[in-house]
Design a protein around this motif. Sequence first.
Motif, PDB file in Angstrom:
ATOM      1  N   THR A 134       0.950  -1.255  -0.001  1.00 48.43           N
ATOM      2  CA  THR A 134      -0.151  -0.184  -0.117  1.00 48.43           C
ATOM      3  C   THR A 134       0.936   1.154   0.015  1.00 48.43           C
ATOM      4  OG1 THR A 134      -0.023  -0.164   2.450  1.00 48.43           O
ATOM      5  CG2 THR A 134      -1.854  -0.971   1.135  1.00 48.43           C
ATOM      6  N   VAL A 135       0.590   2.108  -0.813  1.00 49.08           N
ATOM      7  CA  VAL A 135       1.494   3.372  -1.056  1.00 49.08           C
ATOM      8  C   VAL A 135       0.130   4.485  -1.250  1.00 49.08           C
ATOM      9  CG1 VAL A 135       3.489   2.533  -1.770  1.00 49.08           C
ATOM     10  CG2 VAL A 135       1.771   3.164  -3.440  1.00 49.08           C
ATOM     11  N   THR A 136       0.764   5.667  -0.531  1.00 50.98           N
ATOM     12  CA  THR A 136      -0.007   7.011  -0.781  1.00 50.98           C
ATOM     13  C   THR A 136       0.614   7.792  -1.829  1.00 50.98           C
ATOM     14  OG1 THR A 136      -0.709   6.786   1.413  1.00 50.98           O
ATOM     15  CG2 THR A 136      -0.896   9.113   0.441  1.00 50.98           C
ATOM     16  N   ALA A 137      -0.256   8.025  -3.026  1.00 51.06           N
ATOM     17  CA  ALA A 137       0.439   8.976  -3.918  1.00 51.06           C
ATOM     18  C   ALA A 137       0.606  10.204  -3.223  1.00 51.06           C
ATOM     19  CB  ALA A 137      -0.626   8.933  -4.924  1.00 51.06           C
ATOM     20  N   GLY A 138       2.016  10.732  -3.805  1.00 48.85           N
ATOM     21  CA  GLY A 138       2.452  12.062  -2.969  1.00 48.85           C
ATOM     22  C   GLY A 138       3.880  12.398  -3.689  1.00 48.85           C
ATOM     23  N   PRO A 139       4.649  13.071  -2.909  1.00 55.91           N
ATOM     24  CA  PRO A 139       5.918  13.316  -3.436  1.00 55.91           C
ATOM     25  C   PRO A 139       6.741  12.336  -3.473  1.00 55.91           C
ATOM     26  CG  PRO A 139       5.247  14.907  -1.764  1.00 55.91           C
ATOM     27  CD  PRO A 139       4.166  13.878  -1.861  1.00 55.91           C
ATOM     28  N   GLU A 140       6.591  11.281  -2.636  1.00 53.57           N
ATOM     29  CA  GLU A 140       7.478  10.193  -2.507  1.00 53.57           C
ATOM     30  C   GLU A 140       6.995   8.925  -3.435  1.00 53.57           C
ATOM     31  OE1 GLU A 140      10.286   9.800  -0.252  1.00 53.57           O
ATOM     32  OE2 GLU A 140      10.137  11.739  -0.122  1.00 53.57           O
ATOM     33  N   HIS A 141       5.732   9.166  -3.726  1.00 52.46           N
ATOM     34  CA  HIS A 141       5.058   7.909  -4.526  1.00 52.46           C
ATOM     35  C   HIS A 141       4.401   8.801  -5.909  1.00 52.46           C
ATOM     36  CE1 HIS A 141       6.345   4.833  -1.866  1.00 52.46           C
ATOM     37  NE2 HIS A 141       6.027   5.650  -0.969  1.00 52.46           N
ATOM     38  N   PRO A 142       5.039   9.204  -6.947  1.00 56.52           N
ATOM     39  CA  PRO A 142       4.442   9.939  -7.744  1.00 56.52           C
ATOM     40  C   PRO A 142       3.686   9.103  -8.756  1.00 56.52           C
ATOM     41  CG  PRO A 142       6.564   9.995  -8.397  1.00 56.52           C
ATOM     42  CD  PRO A 142       6.353   9.417  -7.323  1.00 56.52           C
ATOM     43  N   ILE A 143       2.662   9.828  -9.487  1.00 58.29           N
ATOM     44  CA  ILE A 143       1.586   9.229 -10.388  1.00 58.29           C
ATOM     45  C   ILE A 143       2.239   9.874 -11.577  1.00 58.29           C
ATOM     46  CG2 ILE A 143      -0.543   8.864 -11.323  1.00 58.29           C
ATOM     47  CD1 ILE A 143      -1.919   9.340  -8.354  1.00 58.29           C
ATOM     48  N   ARG A 144       2.401   8.883 -12.553  1.00 57.96           N
ATOM     49  CA  ARG A 144       2.440   9.199 -13.970  1.00 57.96           C
ATOM     50  C   ARG A 144       1.840   8.649 -14.891  1.00 57.96           C
ATOM     51  NH1 ARG A 144       5.934   6.308 -17.483  1.00 57.96           N
ATOM     52  NH2 ARG A 144       6.673   4.508 -16.353  1.00 57.96           N
ATOM     53  N   VAL A 145       1.492   9.154 -16.110  1.00 59.20           N
ATOM     54  CA  VAL A 145       0.732   8.646 -17.137  1.00 59.20           C
ATOM     55  C   VAL A 145       1.425   8.544 -18.483  1.00 59.20           C
ATOM     56  CG1 VAL A 145      -1.180   8.599 -18.660  1.00 59.20           C
ATOM     57  CG2 VAL A 145      -1.442   9.274 -16.003  1.00 59.20           C
ATOM     58  N   GLU A 146       1.745   7.510 -19.218  1.00 56.77           N
ATOM     59  CA  GLU A 146       2.508   7.568 -20.774  1.00 56.77           C
ATOM     60  C   GLU A 146       1.172   7.175 -21.440  1.00 56.77           C
ATOM     61  OE1 GLU A 146       5.453   5.419 -21.483  1.00 56.77           O
ATOM     62  OE2 GLU A 146       6.777   6.340 -19.739  1.00 56.77           O
ATOM     63  N   ARG A 147       1.129   7.733 -22.845  1.00 58.29           N
ATOM     64  CA  ARG A 147       0.142   7.645 -23.928  1.00 58.29           C
ATOM     65  C   ARG A 147       0.923   6.627 -24.887  1.00 58.29           C
ATOM     66  NH1 ARG A 147      -3.422   9.481 -21.954  1.00 58.29           N
ATOM     67  NH2 ARG A 147      -4.783  10.971 -22.063  1.00 58.29           N
ATOM     68  N   ASP A 148       0.265   5.616 -25.447  1.00 60.82           N
ATOM     69  CA  ASP A 148       0.690   4.756 -26.483  1.00 60.82           C
ATOM     70  C   ASP A 148       0.668   5.776 -27.720  1.00 60.82           C
ATOM     71  OD1 ASP A 148       0.065   3.272 -29.207  1.00 60.82           O
ATOM     72  OD2 ASP A 148       0.520   1.762 -27.838  1.00 60.82           O
ATOM     73  N   PRO A 149       1.882   5.957 -28.399  1.00 59.93           N
ATOM     74  CA  PRO A 149       1.971   7.089 -29.624  1.00 59.93           C
ATOM     75  C   PRO A 149       0.992   6.537 -30.613  1.00 59.93           C
ATOM     76  CG  PRO A 149       3.924   5.615 -29.327  1.00 59.93           C
ATOM     77  CD  PRO A 149       3.318   5.312 -27.963  1.00 59.93           C
ATOM     78  N   ASP A 150       0.546   5.559 -30.857  1.00 61.65           N
ATOM     79  CA  ASP A 150      -0.318   5.032 -32.042  1.00 61.65           C
ATOM     80  C   ASP A 150      -1.665   5.253 -31.640  1.00 61.65           C
ATOM     81  OD1 ASP A 150       1.991   4.494 -33.608  1.00 61.65           O
ATOM     82  OD2 ASP A 150       2.143   2.370 -32.730  1.00 61.65           O
TER      83      ASP A 150
END
Length: 192
Positions: A117-133
Motif C-alpha cells: 500500500t502506498v499513498t500517492a504524493g511526493p515520494e510516490h508520484p503518479i505518471r501517465v504514458e500514452r501509446d504513441p499510436d
Amino acid sequence: MGAPPTAESLAAAATKAARSGGLPPVHLWNPPFCGDLDMEIRRDGTWFYNGTPIGRAPLVKLFSSILRKDGDDYFLVTPVEKVGIRVEDAPFVANDANAVGNGVDQVITFTTHVGDTVTAGPEHPIRVERDPDTGEPSPYVLVRVNLEALIDRKTFYRLVDLGQHHNHQGEVWFGLWSAGVFFPVILTSELP
C-alpha cells in the motif's frame, strides 16, 4: 562456485530475509550476478517461472519482496546472489485505490496485487504514458525505489471521476490531487 540459483533457492533466501520483518533491504545488497532466471512478470502482474504461471500468491509476494530494478533491468536479489528476470511492463499492478478528502486535500492510497500500500504524493508520484499510436493511457504509481505499479483499468477509471482541471506549469491540465501534489493526466486542450 556453487550451483546456479533456482526459484527454490531464491525463495529460501527471501524467506530468511523476510523473518526480520518488513521488506528486505535489497537496495543495500551487492551480491555477484549469477545469471538470468527464466522468470517473467507479465503486464497483468502474473509471474511465470519456466513458462508456467506461479499460482501460489504467498510465493509471488515473497519473490516481489526481493525485487530490484537497476537501470532498465530487473533482478531478484538476496545477500548472496543476484539473478536477472524479465518484466513486460511494470512489476506490480495497483488493483485498488481509496481516496479521502477533496481537491488539494485529497489523499489517494493504492493497493497492489502483492499487498503493498502506498499513498500517492511526493515520494510516490503518479505518471501517465500514452501509446504513441492509439493514445491509450498507461498510468503508473511509484511503489518502491525504481519499482512502479501499473494502475489497472477499473481503478484508473474510478480515479478519473475524481480528476480536476488545474493550471500546471503554465497550462491547464486534467489530473489528480494527492497529498498536496497535482499529478497531470492530460492537457485540457487534448480532451475530446
